[in-house]
Design a protein around this motif. Structure first.
Motif, PDB file in Angstrom:
ATOM      1  N   ASP A  35      14.286  -4.178  18.823  1.00 58.71           N
ATOM      2  CA  ASP A  35      14.413  -4.542  20.226  1.00 58.71           C
ATOM      3  C   ASP A  35      15.876  -4.473  20.634  1.00 58.71           C
ATOM      4  N   ARG A  36      16.121  -4.463  21.942  1.00 54.68           N
ATOM      5  CA  ARG A  36      17.487  -4.328  22.444  1.00 54.68           C
ATOM      6  C   ARG A  36      18.375  -5.473  21.969  1.00 54.68           C
ATOM      7  N   SER A  37      17.852  -6.700  21.974  1.00 56.93           N
ATOM      8  CA  SER A  37      18.668  -7.841  21.550  1.00 56.93           C
ATOM      9  C   SER A  37      19.072  -7.703  20.093  1.00 56.93           C
ATOM     10  N   SER A  38      18.139  -7.239  19.252  1.00 53.99           N
ATOM     11  CA  SER A  38      18.476  -7.036  17.835  1.00 53.99           C
ATOM     12  C   SER A  38      19.518  -5.936  17.690  1.00 53.99           C
ATOM     13  N   ARG A  39      19.375  -4.866  18.480  1.00 54.39           N
ATOM     14  CA  ARG A  39      20.374  -3.792  18.414  1.00 54.39           C
ATOM     15  C   ARG A  39      21.750  -4.312  18.821  1.00 54.39           C
ATOM     16  N   ASP A  40      21.784  -5.140  19.864  1.00 56.04           N
ATOM     17  CA  ASP A  40      23.067  -5.702  20.301  1.00 56.04           C
ATOM     18  C   ASP A  40      23.668  -6.606  19.232  1.00 56.04           C
ATOM     19  N   LEU A  41      22.810  -7.410  18.591  1.00 56.15           N
ATOM     20  CA  LEU A  41      23.305  -8.312  17.555  1.00 56.15           C
ATOM     21  C   LEU A  41      23.786  -7.524  16.344  1.00 56.15           C
ATOM     22  N   ILE A  42      23.076  -6.451  16.001  1.00 60.97           N
ATOM     23  CA  ILE A  42      23.518  -5.590  14.896  1.00 60.97           C
ATOM     24  C   ILE A  42      24.904  -5.022  15.196  1.00 60.97           C
ATOM     25  N   ALA A  43      25.084  -4.509  16.419  1.00 63.44           N
ATOM     26  CA  ALA A  43      26.382  -3.944  16.802  1.00 63.44           C
ATOM     27  C   ALA A  43      27.472  -5.017  16.773  1.00 63.44           C
ATOM     28  N   PHE A  44      27.143  -6.216  17.262  1.00 62.70           N
ATOM     29  CA  PHE A  44      28.104  -7.314  17.284  1.00 62.70           C
ATOM     30  C   PHE A  44      28.544  -7.683  15.861  1.00 62.70           C
ATOM     31  N   LEU A  45      27.577  -7.833  14.961  1.00 65.98           N
ATOM     32  CA  LEU A  45      27.907  -8.194  13.590  1.00 65.98           C
ATOM     33  C   LEU A  45      28.705  -7.093  12.904  1.00 65.98           C
ATOM     34  N   SER A  46      28.330  -5.839  13.147  1.00 67.09           N
ATOM     35  CA  SER A  46      29.031  -4.728  12.512  1.00 67.09           C
ATOM     36  C   SER A  46      30.494  -4.693  12.927  1.00 67.09           C
ATOM     37  N   ARG A  47      30.773  -5.052  14.188  1.00 66.65           N
ATOM     38  CA  ARG A  47      32.157  -5.038  14.678  1.00 66.65           C
ATOM     39  C   ARG A  47      32.957  -6.246  14.222  1.00 66.65           C
ATOM     40  N   ASN A  48      32.284  -7.361  13.989  1.00 67.92           N
ATOM     41  CA  ASN A  48      33.017  -8.616  13.829  1.00 67.92           C
ATOM     42  C   ASN A  48      32.929  -9.251  12.443  1.00 67.92           C
ATOM     43  N   LEU A  49      32.142  -8.685  11.541  1.00 68.85           N
ATOM     44  CA  LEU A  49      32.122  -9.197  10.171  1.00 68.85           C
ATOM     45  C   LEU A  49      33.391  -8.723   9.470  1.00 68.85           C
ATOM     46  N   ARG A  50      34.370  -9.562   9.406  1.00 63.09           N
ATOM     47  CA  ARG A  50      35.659  -9.162   8.853  1.00 63.09           C
ATOM     48  C   ARG A  50      36.058 -10.010   7.643  1.00 63.09           C
ATOM     49  N   ILE A  51      35.075 -10.639   7.020  1.00 63.12           N
ATOM     50  CA  ILE A  51      35.388 -11.430   5.829  1.00 63.12           C
ATOM     51  C   ILE A  51      34.735 -10.763   4.633  1.00 63.12           C
ATOM     52  N   PRO A  52      35.236 -11.019   3.436  1.00 61.22           N
ATOM     53  CA  PRO A  52      34.654 -10.399   2.245  1.00 61.22           C
ATOM     54  C   PRO A  52      33.234 -10.913   1.968  1.00 61.22           C
ATOM     55  N   GLN A  53      32.505 -10.134   1.191  1.00 53.93           N
ATOM     56  CA  GLN A  53      31.237 -10.522   0.567  1.00 53.93           C
ATOM     57  C   GLN A  53      30.024 -10.488   1.488  1.00 53.93           C
ATOM     58  N   VAL A  54      30.105  -9.810   2.641  1.00 56.41           N
ATOM     59  CA  VAL A  54      28.929  -9.673   3.503  1.00 56.41           C
ATOM     60  C   VAL A  54      28.698  -8.191   3.781  1.00 56.41           C
ATOM     61  N   LEU A  55      27.454  -7.756   3.605  1.00 56.27           N
ATOM     62  CA  LEU A  55      27.104  -6.362   3.880  1.00 56.27           C
ATOM     63  C   LEU A  55      25.736  -6.311   4.536  1.00 56.27           C
ATOM     64  N   MET A  56      25.625  -5.529   5.605  1.00 50.08           N
ATOM     65  CA  MET A  56      24.330  -5.247   6.205  1.00 50.08           C
ATOM     66  C   MET A  56      23.921  -3.828   5.823  1.00 50.08           C
ATOM     67  N   VAL A  57      22.662  -3.674   5.467  1.00 52.47           N
ATOM     68  CA  VAL A  57      22.119  -2.344   5.172  1.00 52.47           C
ATOM     69  C   VAL A  57      20.914  -2.143   6.077  1.00 52.47           C
ATOM     70  N   MET A  58      20.935  -1.077   6.863  1.00 50.92           N
ATOM     71  CA  MET A  58      19.869  -0.846   7.843  1.00 50.92           C
ATOM     72  C   MET A  58      19.268   0.536   7.650  1.00 50.92           C
ATOM     73  N   THR A  59      17.943   0.614   7.745  1.00 51.62           N
ATOM     74  CA  THR A  59      17.271   1.896   7.620  1.00 51.62           C
ATOM     75  C   THR A  59      16.684   2.317   8.960  1.00 51.62           C
ATOM     76  N   TYR A  60      16.596   3.614   9.141  1.00 48.34           N
ATOM     77  CA  TYR A  60      15.962   4.134  10.349  1.00 48.34           C
ATOM     78  C   TYR A  60      15.378   5.512  10.041  1.00 48.34           C
ATOM     79  N   ARG A  61      14.361   5.855  10.813  1.00 49.01           N
ATOM     80  CA  ARG A  61      13.736   7.176  10.680  1.00 49.01           C
ATOM     81  C   ARG A  61      14.561   8.194  11.469  1.00 49.01           C
TER      82      ARG A  61
END
Length: 951
Positions: A160-186
């Motif tokens: 959903d759009r809100s999840s996409r926005d949150l994904i983008a927000f986290l990707s830009r702002n996760l600036r501390i060690p030890q956190v990784l997001m892995v996302m799959t798409y077709r």
């Protein structure tokens, strides 16, 4: 999940596994934040992540799972993040998770999971969503304190759009060690208009986000897969046929082997996938069709109710599907199709009438017992199924309820299509208003607010216009006035003019004292002040303050006080500005309103800077940013704090830090007007450094070169200043004079002392440069500027310093700038003073002044000013001072060089210094140029030779 694995052997993918593990290693250092794993349907993305998660979990990492489902596009907001939260609560308990967050923050998460209690009462569309994003960011950061944390989100093409926005927000702002997001798409599903495409493009530009494409299996890997499934090596011809037909897609290889080993395959891949289903008993196939209508995952109790089977009958019917690996058993007594392609193939086989009846059955059973679906999903599930059942009344009512739930979860973009469905069905339901307790205009109003909150300004305009067209202002003037205020805000966000005229109309509609009038008086008075119409603005502020105090509305009172402070600022009364903003700040604290507090702090940053108290302004910037973070307003009014911060850093000569701050703010995708403010700071630095191409791009974007109409005097003045500076940089003195003539011809100039004198100081520079070629025009501009100066107050040391420049007392101006700690303005004033000394025959005096100006200009890399100083030095016979080796580089460049000498990459340096990799690249290029070397190794050697790195 339980259930038989088709292939017990994990084939290939060692290279991709290694890349994922390397990404986690980089995340441990703080250099990576996300991996985007793309691949065709059935290519093995889930299997790869399963193996990856098993390996890293064995090494002590915490792995959180969240998946997107097709229903997400119909309003099921934050589905993957809700799933990850539910996993955390199941593993650790809600209390332990809440303890990781700031006090009261868990109440925001309660909008997604009831385990966190009652949601917070703050329903402000502009703040709640941003605050929710901040809580997710904080939660991931706190989890990473104890373990490396990996958040896996599958199938983001359904997000959903809100999840996409949150994904983008986290990707830009996760600036501390030890956190990784892995996302799959077709990757094969991403058609040209797919909403994920712009998100992927944006994330591709974010430092620390990696792209990984999963290829099909090779011929040898298909042979290995077949061997694992069959238990023995297949015949060469079978491998050839399976590889040729499957084209290396693992899911199709499995389906072919399930269909038999004679290699007589169906004509279409859908038939092939359905082959495993069609070999099952008829009752099993029927139940699978029922399950397919419910989505990729269906709970046992819900499936039993819809299929009219007892528990024993349902288990008997599903056992062959589980044994055949068509279905798998998930947690909480649910069934999930092994692959979404299988569910899609079964669902497409439903007959139209069957499809409609099954959706009606799901809706009926969920209506009877909402606990049949996971918490928080009932409203959206009902909206989905009633709409699929073509039941207009129920579809309208359930869509309205689901939209309200989306509002509660700050999922405004998901609310919009649901509200559009209500509007679409409206004429089909005669008593629609009675059924939902709201009229057609109320639905349009809610849709307008949702679209604006979700950043869809054009859609909000459409809904607003439709609502205004239906309203009769003689019958409901207050409602019309409220919509006009909303419309005015939309015009501002789109950079349109005419806002005050709209608000005048709104004021006429609500002549009597009351809340409706108060809600118009606040923006009206503010915009009048910003347009320079201070007398009328002050009149409305007085009226508004009386009304706000009668109503007991302390936040409205605070907003009007800040409008009053704006008037003090324009009149040059800095102390009254600061004290009035402080009164508003106290009201904000009393009401616990983050919005009011941040606005008051931002206004006082500006006032302190105008009064020459830069150190206090910078300290207040830090405080304001912390308040914005605490109240979840980083992406809202917090960006004004960053803009003020960048302006303060630019003023005191910390240009690289100012640019970093601008880039940080721009990464939040600010509203258009905020973006333009930030770009003006960047433009000032580009102008000072002579960066022609970047400057031209910025001025084109904000409309300066096309002289786009603007309402606010401050914006007009600053844009004009940049426009003149642009022409002066290109030695286009006649064009600069033309812009100067245009601004002076305006009926109203900025009454704000600092802005006015800064512009007048620049106009003197233009006239001095154009006097030889166009003396008459230059003289006319001087005379007109003198008329403006005669009516302009002098308030504060910054305005006084600019006035000294305008008056031609360059030595006094340089001394004033030195006291204020503003090196660029000081260097420019010294250069002007040196030129005046040279003209009077004082060559030694000119050389002395230039010797002071040169290192100031070099420290800022202000190339045009450096070249001007060098040219003047040659003319007066002055000898340029030889720089000490340590003075070759700025403090920031020395920091970068020190890390280069240690062998760090640009990405490593960016992570350590909290700047972007692009900024590091610019620093490295400047370092190589200043040291006269071509490689990083040579730079390191030169640094040691010149003792630049000696503590």
């Amino acid at each position: 999940m339980l259930g038989r694995s088709v292939s017990p052997v994990f084939v290939g993918r060692e290279e991709e596994l290694a890349e994922l593990r390397e990404a986690l290693d980089e995340a441990r250092k703080g250099n990576a934040t996300a991996v985007l794993l793309g691949g065709e349907a059935g290519v093995g993305k889930s299997r790869l992540l399963q193996r990856f998660s098993e390996q890293i979990a064995a090494d002590g990492a915490r792995v959180l799972f969240g998946g997107c489902v097709e229903l997400s596009t119909e309003g099921l907001a934050y589905a993957p993040f809700t799933a990850a939260l539910r996993q955390l609560v199941r593993e650790q308990g809600a209390d332990r998770i809440a303890a990781l967050l700031p006090d009261g923050a868990a109440r925001d998460l309660a909008r997604l999971l009831p385990e966190f209690g009652e949601p917070s009462a703050d329903g402000e569309t502009g703040t709640g969503r941003a605050r929710l994003f901040e809580q997710f960011l904080t939660l991931l950061e706190r989890l990473a304190d104890s373990h490396p944390t990996v958040l896996i989100i599958e199938d983001v093409h359904w997000a959903d759009r809100s999840s996409r926005d949150l994904i983008a927000f986290l990707s830009r702002n996760l600036r501390i060690p030890q956190v990784l997001m892995v996302m799959t798409y077709r990757s094969d599903d991403l058609h040209r208009q797919h909403p994920l495409r712009p998100v992927l493009a944006e994330l591709g530009r974010v430092s620390g986000v990696l792209r990984l494409d999963l290829p099909r299996l090779s011929r040898d890997e298909v042979a290995q897969q077949m061997t694992g499934i069959l238990g023995s090596a297949p015949h060469y011809t079978s491998v050839e046929k399976v590889y040729e037909r499957s084209e290396g897609i693992p899911l199709f290889v499995e389906a072919m082997l399930e269909s038999g080993t004679d290699c007589t395959f169906p004509d279409s891949m859908q038939d092939l996938i359905l082959g495993a289903v069609e070999r099952l008993p008829e009752e099993t196939q029927r139940v699978l069709r029922v399950a397919a209508a419910g989505g990729i995952r269906v709970g046992h109790a819900l499936l039993a109710a819809v299929s009219n089977l007892s528990d024993l009958e349902l288990e008997a019917a599903l056992r062959p599907a589980i044994a055949g690996n068509v279905l798998q058993i998930a947690d909480n007594r649910a069934y999930v199709f092994r692959h979404a392609l299988i569910r899609e193939a079964v669902h497409e086989e439903l007959l139209p009438g069957e499809h409609q009846r099954l959706h009606a059955r799901y809706a009926e059973e969920i209506s009877k017992d909402r606990k049949l679906v996971p918490p928080g999903r009932a409203a959206v599930e009902l909206a989905h199924h009633w709409y699929g059942a073509r039941a207009d009344v129920e579809a309208l009512v359930s869509a309205w309820e689901a939209a309200k739930k989306s509002f509660m979860a700050f999922a405004y973009t998901e609310a919009v299509p649901l509200l559009e469905r209500v509007l679409m069905l409206w004429d089909r339901v005669p008593d629609a208003a009675e059924r939902i307790g709201a009229d057609h205009i109320a639905v349009l109003e809610k849709a307008a607010k949702a679209a604006q909150a979700g950043g869809e300004v054009d859609r909000s305009v459409k809904f607003t216009k439709a609502a205004l067209a239906e309203l009769d202002e003689t019958r409901e003037p207050g409602r019309v006035a409220s919509l006009i205020v909303h419309w005015a805000n939309l015009k501002i966000s789109k950079g349109k003019t005419g806002v005050v005229e709209d608000l005048r109309r709104a004021l006429k509609l609500v002549p009597e004292p009351g809340r409706a009038r108060g809600e118009v008086l606040m923006p009206m008075s503010r915009h009048l002040m910003l347009r320079g119409e201070a007398a009328e603005g002050a009149m409305y502020i007085d009226e508004g303050l009386r009304l706000a105090r009668e109503l007991g509305d302390r936040c409205l009172e605070a907003d009007l006080l800040m409008n009053l402070a704006l008037g003090h600022s324009l009149s040059g009364d800095v102390e009254a500005t600061i004290s009035t903003n402080l009164r508003a700040l106290e009201l904000g604290r009393e009401q616990n309103s983050g919005r009011v507090m941040i606005r008051a702090i931002g206004n006082n940053i500006d006032a302190l800077l105008d009064s020459g108290r830069a150190d206090e302004a910078l300290k207040l910037c830090e405080e304001g940013w912390q308040v914005a973070k605490r109240y979840g307003r980083l992406r809202a009014s917090g960006l004004f704090i960053l803009n003020n911060w960048a302006e303060a850093l630019e003023a005191v000569g910390r240009w690289d830090e100012a640019l970093d701050t601008v880039e940080r703010a721009l990464s939040f995708s600010p509203a258009l007007r905020t973006r333009h403010h930030l770009l003006r700071v960047r433009a000032d630095i580009a102008l000072g450094r002579g960066e022609v191409e970047p400057l031209e791009a910025i001025l084109s974007e904000i409309g300066v070169l096309k002289e786009r109409p603007e309402d606010f005097v401050q914006d007009i003045t600053n844009s004009t200043r940049l426009h003149i500076g642009w022409h002066m940089l290109r030695n286009e003195h006649s064009a600069a004079l033309e812009v100067a003539e245009g601004i002076l011809a305006r009926p109203a100039q900025s009454s704000k002392a600092m802005l006015g004198w800064r512009l007048l100081a620049l106009l003197r520079t233009v006239c001095d440069a154009a006097e030889v070629t166009e003396p008459a025009r230059a003289r006319a501009v001087r005379e007109h500027a003198a008329e403006v100066a005669a009516h302009l107050s002098v308030a504060g040391p910054v305005a006084k310093a600019y006035k000294l420049t305008y008056s031609g007392d360059f030595d006094a101006s340089a001394a004033a700038w030195e006291r204020l700690g503003r090196p660029y303005s000081q260097a420019k004033a010294l250069t002007r003073a040196a030129k005046a000394a040279a003209l009077s025959g004082d060559r030694d005096g000119a050389a002395t002044r230039l010797a002071v100006a040169l290192p100031l200009a070099e420290g800022l890399r202000a190339t045009p000013l450096i070249e001007e100083i060098a040219a003047l030095s040659r003319r007066v016979g002055g000898v340029q001072r030889a720089q000490e080796p340590s003075e070759l580089l700025t403090p920031r460049e020395l920091e970068v060089l020190r890390l280069v000498a240690l062998g760090r990459t640009n990405r490593d340096i960016a992570a350590e210094l909290f700047i972007s990799a692009k900024t590091v690249s610019v620093h490295v290029s400047n370092i190589l140029g200043k040291l006269g070397v071509t490689t990083r190794g040579e730079a390191a050697a030169a640094a040691h030779r010149l003792s630049l790195l000696t503590p």
